[in-house]
Design a protein around this motif. Structure first.
Motif, PDB file in Angstrom:
ATOM      1  N   ARG A  53       0.826  -1.208   0.000  1.00 21.77           N
ATOM      2  CA  ARG A  53       0.000   0.000   0.000  1.00 21.77           C
ATOM      3  C   ARG A  53       0.863   1.262   0.000  1.00 21.77           C
ATOM      4  O   ARG A  53       0.375   2.355   0.260  1.00 21.77           O
ATOM      5  CB  ARG A  53      -0.908   0.066   1.238  1.00 21.77           C
ATOM      6  CG  ARG A  53      -1.926  -1.056   1.365  1.00 21.77           C
ATOM      7  CD  ARG A  53      -1.450  -2.176   2.288  1.00 21.77           C
ATOM      8  NE  ARG A  53      -2.468  -3.188   2.555  1.00 21.77           N
ATOM      9  CZ  ARG A  53      -3.297  -3.162   3.560  1.00 21.77           C
ATOM     10  NH1 ARG A  53      -3.294  -2.171   4.416  1.00 21.77           N
ATOM     11  NH2 ARG A  53      -4.166  -4.125   3.751  1.00 21.77           N
ATOM     12  N   LEU A  54       2.166   1.116  -0.241  1.00 19.99           N
ATOM     13  CA  LEU A  54       3.014   2.304  -0.292  1.00 19.99           C
ATOM     14  C   LEU A  54       2.833   2.975  -1.653  1.00 19.99           C
ATOM     15  O   LEU A  54       2.587   2.297  -2.650  1.00 19.99           O
ATOM     16  CB  LEU A  54       4.490   1.927  -0.074  1.00 19.99           C
ATOM     17  CG  LEU A  54       4.830   1.476   1.342  1.00 19.99           C
ATOM     18  CD1 LEU A  54       6.247   0.896   1.396  1.00 19.99           C
ATOM     19  CD2 LEU A  54       4.701   2.626   2.340  1.00 19.99           C
ATOM     20  N   PRO A  55       2.975   4.304  -1.706  1.00 18.78           N
ATOM     21  CA  PRO A  55       2.759   5.008  -2.964  1.00 18.78           C
ATOM     22  C   PRO A  55       3.906   4.769  -3.954  1.00 18.78           C
ATOM     23  O   PRO A  55       5.031   4.464  -3.568  1.00 18.78           O
ATOM     24  CB  PRO A  55       2.687   6.481  -2.550  1.00 18.78           C
ATOM     25  CG  PRO A  55       3.362   6.555  -1.231  1.00 18.78           C
ATOM     26  CD  PRO A  55       3.218   5.224  -0.581  1.00 18.78           C
ATOM     27  N   GLU A  56       3.599   4.932  -5.215  1.00 23.78           N
ATOM     28  CA  GLU A  56       4.546   4.650  -6.291  1.00 23.78           C
ATOM     29  C   GLU A  56       5.855   5.426  -6.121  1.00 23.78           C
ATOM     30  O   GLU A  56       6.947   4.857  -6.238  1.00 23.78           O
ATOM     31  CB  GLU A  56       3.904   4.998  -7.635  1.00 23.78           C
ATOM     32  CG  GLU A  56       4.821   4.703  -8.811  1.00 23.78           C
ATOM     33  CD  GLU A  56       4.121   4.889 -10.148  1.00 23.78           C
ATOM     34  OE1 GLU A  56       2.876   5.029 -10.173  1.00 23.78           O
ATOM     35  OE2 GLU A  56       4.822   4.884 -11.177  1.00 23.78           O
ATOM     36  N   VAL A  57       5.718   6.730  -5.811  1.00 28.46           N
ATOM     37  CA  VAL A  57       6.922   7.561  -5.753  1.00 28.46           C
ATOM     38  C   VAL A  57       7.877   7.057  -4.665  1.00 28.46           C
ATOM     39  O   VAL A  57       9.091   7.015  -4.831  1.00 28.46           O
ATOM     40  CB  VAL A  57       6.553   9.060  -5.567  1.00 28.46           C
ATOM     41  CG1 VAL A  57       5.745   9.279  -4.304  1.00 28.46           C
ATOM     42  CG2 VAL A  57       7.796   9.935  -5.578  1.00 28.46           C
ATOM     43  N   ARG A  58       7.291   6.640  -3.538  1.00 35.68           N
ATOM     44  CA  ARG A  58       8.124   6.099  -2.469  1.00 35.68           C
ATOM     45  C   ARG A  58       8.802   4.800  -2.901  1.00 35.68           C
ATOM     46  O   ARG A  58       9.994   4.593  -2.657  1.00 35.68           O
ATOM     47  CB  ARG A  58       7.243   5.863  -1.224  1.00 35.68           C
ATOM     48  CG  ARG A  58       7.656   4.736  -0.299  1.00 35.68           C
ATOM     49  CD  ARG A  58       8.894   5.033   0.546  1.00 35.68           C
ATOM     50  NE  ARG A  58       9.412   3.817   1.148  1.00 35.68           N
ATOM     51  CZ  ARG A  58       9.040   3.324   2.317  1.00 35.68           C
ATOM     52  NH1 ARG A  58       8.161   3.974   3.052  1.00 35.68           N
ATOM     53  NH2 ARG A  58       9.543   2.199   2.781  1.00 35.68           N
ATOM     54  N   LEU A  59       8.047   3.923  -3.565  1.00 31.37           N
ATOM     55  CA  LEU A  59       8.618   2.627  -3.945  1.00 31.37           C
ATOM     56  C   LEU A  59       9.672   2.776  -5.050  1.00 31.37           C
ATOM     57  O   LEU A  59      10.685   2.078  -5.030  1.00 31.37           O
ATOM     58  CB  LEU A  59       7.507   1.667  -4.369  1.00 31.37           C
ATOM     59  CG  LEU A  59       6.673   1.152  -3.188  1.00 31.37           C
ATOM     60  CD1 LEU A  59       5.411   0.452  -3.677  1.00 31.37           C
ATOM     61  CD2 LEU A  59       7.492   0.209  -2.308  1.00 31.37           C
ATOM     62  N   VAL A  60       9.443   3.697  -5.953  1.00 33.70           N
ATOM     63  CA  VAL A  60      10.449   3.954  -6.995  1.00 33.70           C
ATOM     64  C   VAL A  60      11.735   4.469  -6.333  1.00 33.70           C
ATOM     65  O   VAL A  60      12.845   4.032  -6.648  1.00 33.70           O
ATOM     66  CB  VAL A  60       9.912   4.946  -8.053  1.00 33.70           C
ATOM     67  CG1 VAL A  60      11.037   5.438  -8.957  1.00 33.70           C
ATOM     68  CG2 VAL A  60       8.805   4.274  -8.862  1.00 33.70           C
ATOM     69  N   GLY A  61      11.547   5.378  -5.366  1.00 34.28           N
ATOM     70  CA  GLY A  61      12.705   5.894  -4.634  1.00 34.28           C
ATOM     71  C   GLY A  61      13.422   4.795  -3.867  1.00 34.28           C
ATOM     72  O   GLY A  61      14.654   4.709  -3.873  1.00 34.28           O
ATOM     73  N   GLU A  62      12.644   3.934  -3.219  1.00 36.56           N
ATOM     74  CA  GLU A  62      13.268   2.877  -2.427  1.00 36.56           C
ATOM     75  C   GLU A  62      13.983   1.849  -3.307  1.00 36.56           C
ATOM     76  O   GLU A  62      15.054   1.337  -2.943  1.00 36.56           O
ATOM     77  CB  GLU A  62      12.217   2.193  -1.539  1.00 36.56           C
ATOM     78  CG  GLU A  62      12.862   1.284  -0.514  1.00 36.56           C
ATOM     79  CD  GLU A  62      11.848   0.512   0.312  1.00 36.56           C
ATOM     80  OE1 GLU A  62      10.767   1.063   0.608  1.00 36.56           O
ATOM     81  OE2 GLU A  62      12.158  -0.642   0.659  1.00 36.56           O
ATOM     82  N   ARG A  63      13.400   1.585  -4.474  1.00 34.95           N
ATOM     83  CA  ARG A  63      14.096   0.688  -5.414  1.00 34.95           C
ATOM     84  C   ARG A  63      15.433   1.314  -5.829  1.00 34.95           C
ATOM     85  O   ARG A  63      16.462   0.633  -5.884  1.00 34.95           O
ATOM     86  CB  ARG A  63      13.238   0.418  -6.647  1.00 34.95           C
ATOM     87  CG  ARG A  63      13.925  -0.489  -7.663  1.00 34.95           C
ATOM     88  CD  ARG A  63      13.094  -0.662  -8.921  1.00 34.95           C
ATOM     89  NE  ARG A  63      12.823   0.626  -9.570  1.00 34.95           N
ATOM     90  CZ  ARG A  63      12.001   0.783 -10.611  1.00 34.95           C
ATOM     91  NH1 ARG A  63      11.352  -0.255 -11.105  1.00 34.95           N
ATOM     92  NH2 ARG A  63      11.806   1.983 -11.141  1.00 34.95           N
TER      93      ARG A  63
END
Lengths: 485, 485
Positions: A53-63
């Protein structure tokens, strides 16, 4: 647990091969993992969004951070000096006894069991820092997937398997264990071939693993990061000068990522005054304006509701503000509570983490009482002081005290946002972690999975390349008490 | 245990002062301890001779080593770079987020409880490496005197007290606890102010302390060195070439100091052959010619008699040789026993240490069986291979295996005689020690009593000197990824 036994036997067999793989080959492997993760493209992000349920921008950043970490460790082992090589050559004529040739370097421990973390599906999970520092060290990894994001973990594991094939590493250098049972985790930690454990999660989970590891016939190290209140001490003059700005910083820091960071500020200390009253209102306004958001999984959301309610029920604790918007199911509501320092000091339960967008403001009668409260705090990942230059100096003993309590002390900033650099230490005294001497952020994380070995009087050909006279790897070494390349 | 509580309260109060003492002041203190010990002159040696039954020459040598260690740590903290300072300066313009200024260094843990060792009344007791590395780190020390040499311990403690006065250190930076009870040791380890433990002694003693420390509400590290078999693998061609010389070396190494060294070779592996038979006879002749000598104290002498008898009773074990001279009461008799590898492999009890001048020769059918036996060994401080150059290369997998089992691997030497230098690692996998990642010999021993702390965005004046821009101590630091002074 015959399957666990077979998993660790495979990991141990792979270790016998992998421990001899050169730094440059390990570097290519880590680099290939990063590329393979990137090649998974948007489907990986979509899967993680659905599961966490994390937002896309956060997950792209974390990747991005995850791949950057893999490349930092790749660079570390390419360069090679991290093995801390020391060479003292022989003195055959020394009296009364000749001095033998002795050389020392760090070597990998063996198979490492890593538990994926729920709040960092990439950076502290399948190919996260624990896995990548262990692989960089020359250890094999058995990864227990976090049950909250099994498909994400599976995709990343496939990327690692691809990198294994591409770079010719032993198949079992990384073994993915998607089993979600507690018993499996316990059996992995207890298996005699397991030589170390990495974990990021709850105190209950981390402490249980620590106890299993300590009670083994052969105890092994457990690096568990288990949570932190990240106390913040706001000095009086700072509130006079810039309470509005501090409220801005902290409104954002408390609620960032729905408060699901290990460095979320959970305690804010101030001295009772008009300015503190103004700050309370300002911070309350910030939190009211921030909408609730969906938490990582239903278990975390339920715990947040439960722990928040329990915290608000404590003697003297008052709810000061919560988000103006009603939460949907499984959302976490930004919340600010207040309590007098007198009540805080008497109630240990108020020093327990509420994981989510909750913070407790503690109003002290004076600076002295604030310090008394600080002295009672358990170990923390971080501690922060907000103050004007002159009051920072006047209360320098507070900074000294906090350096005893925490792994990182921040001045005039927020504890969230952990910079990845050589000077970062992410690991504080118990109960924040099980071993404050080691970091789980940055390349020093590799030190968790190695030990020194001395080689005495070895013929050159039998020595590891790192210790040969000719220094074929061109690494920095302490050679007869002088650092040399 | 109110007296224990008061001891740790005093130690904690002294820590609040001592942790801020500069490296140069700590260096003067350590230097003053060395001088004060030397000033005790011959009466100290006489007292130690009476209490430990060790010969004068050995004690004079050990006193020299102890003072030399103190001076090495003094030099280390005078120079100051040991704190591993790392500085990453701010990048205010970095996108998307500015990079804060972060600086990291090692800081002391707090009060350390040290247990004196019976077999090193100076070098691993009252002012031994554990004490002196903890003091160098900036920790305070509570020293539990070993009951076998209370007067020696008292004299050295007085020397430390004198050095405290001379150099203006807080009185309680070192507290001597002459109580011999087990309960006192346990209470010292369990006290909440205690932050680490140093111990050199038996497996039973060290493991008990480890368990108490792990079971505390706040677990703490225990550095226990608990014993080792120090296996030696003698390859066939070496016996052809120089069995006589090897017998010389090992006759001396097994019996040196009545076998009361943690690095005494307790297991000798060879491959059945005519040459091995010759070597047996040669080594047996050496041991027969060496007279029994008085052991450290009656408890150790009794244990030796008991453990030796128990080892000799094991299936397949035969007494090959013992000293021609009859032992007086409390003397240890040089003893060599033999067993076939087949029997050794099946009997775990033969891998338990017999502390004293006893060694077991294990005859393998072939090299393969020797390696099978090696693979079954528990963790060791040291492991040794005796071999000719060509067979060392042919069996390089043996050296690799032993590097997994031991903290130090020796080729064509003896494990006794531990060189004090930067490349020495004295600490092997469990059960040799409780933490193979740290050494108890050499200046790296200081790393046991520290942890890193990061200082983020600190004003220059609030930073420790080690981390100030101006580098007033002139130490080596990793400054924006470059090592600089």
């Amino acid at each position: 647990m015959s399957s666990i036994n077979s998993i660790l036997q495979r990991s141990q067999a792979a270790f016998a091969v992998y421990k001899k793989v050169s730094g440059k080959q390990k570097a290519l492997f880590l680099e290939a993992i990063a590329s393979a993760i990137e090649s998974l493209g948007h489907p990986l992000i979509q899967t993680a969004m659905q599961e966490t349920r994390l937002p896309e921008v956060r997950l792209v950043g974390e990747r991005g951070r995850t791949c950057s970490q893999l490349r930092q460790f790749s660079a570390l082992v390419t360069e090679g000096s991290w093995v801390d090589a020391r060479i003292d050559t022989a003195l055959a004529d020394r009296a009364p006894l000749p001095k033998p040739d002795i050389r020392k370097m760090l070597v990998p421990l063996g198979p490492v069991v890593v538990f994926g973390a729920s709040n960092f599906p990439f950076a502290y999970s399948t190919a996260g820092v624990d896995t990548c520092s262990a692989l960089a060290a020359g250890c094999t990894v058995v990864l227990k997937a976090h049950p909250a994001h099994p498909q994400t973990s599976e995709l990343v594991a496939q990327a690692i398997q691809l990198a294994i094939k591409e770079t010719g590493m032993p198949d079992d250098v990384f073994i993915h264990v998607p089993d979600s049972s507690f018993e499996t985790g316990k059996a992995l930690v207890q298996h005699p071939f397991t030589k170390a454990v990495g974990f990021t999660g709850s105190f209950a989970g981390g402490k249980a693993l620590f106890d299993y590891a300590a009670q083994r016939p052969e105890p092994i190290p457990v690096f568990a990061e288990m949570g932190s209140l990240n106390p913040v001490f706001i000095l009086p003059k700072a509130l006079v000068a810039r309470s509005d700005k501090v409220a801005d910083m902290y409104g954002a820091s408390i609620t960032q990522g729905v408060g699901q960071f290990c460095t979320k500020p959970g305690l804010l200390f101030g001295v009772q005054s008009e300015q503190l009253e103004r700050f309370k209102t300002q911070l309350a306004d910030r939190l009211k304006a921030i909408a609730p958001a969906t938490m990582l999984h239903s278990g975390i959301a339920e715990s947040y509701v439960h722990n928040r309610a329990s915290a608000l029920r404590q003697a003297g604790v008052t709810l000061l503000a919560e988000s103006n918007a009603q939460p949907l199911p499984e959302q976490g509501t930004p919340t600010l509570a207040v309590v007098r320092a007198h009540d805080f000091i008497q109630n240990q339960q108020l020093s327990e983490e509420v994981f989510g967008p909750y913070s407790l403001l503690i109003a002290a009668d004076d600076i002295h009482q604030m310090k008394v409260a600080a002295a009672l705090l358990p170990g923390q990942l971080t501690a922060t002081i907000i103050g004007e230059e002159e009051e920072l100096h006047a209360f320098s003993d507070l900074a000294e005290l906090l350096a005893e309590k925490a792994g990182r002390v921040v001045i005039n900033g927020v504890p969230t946002g952990v910079e990845v650099c050589p000077s970062m230490h992410h690991g504080g005294p118990f109960p924040a972690t099980t071993d404050a001497r080691f970091t789980s952020v940055g390349t020093d994380a590799i030190k968790r999975f190695v030990r020194p070995v001395s080689f005495q009087n070895f013929p050159q050909k039998l020595l590891p390349d790192e210790l040969k006279d000719s220094n074929p790897l061109g690494i920095w070494r302490l050679f007869n008490n002088e650092w040399k390349k």
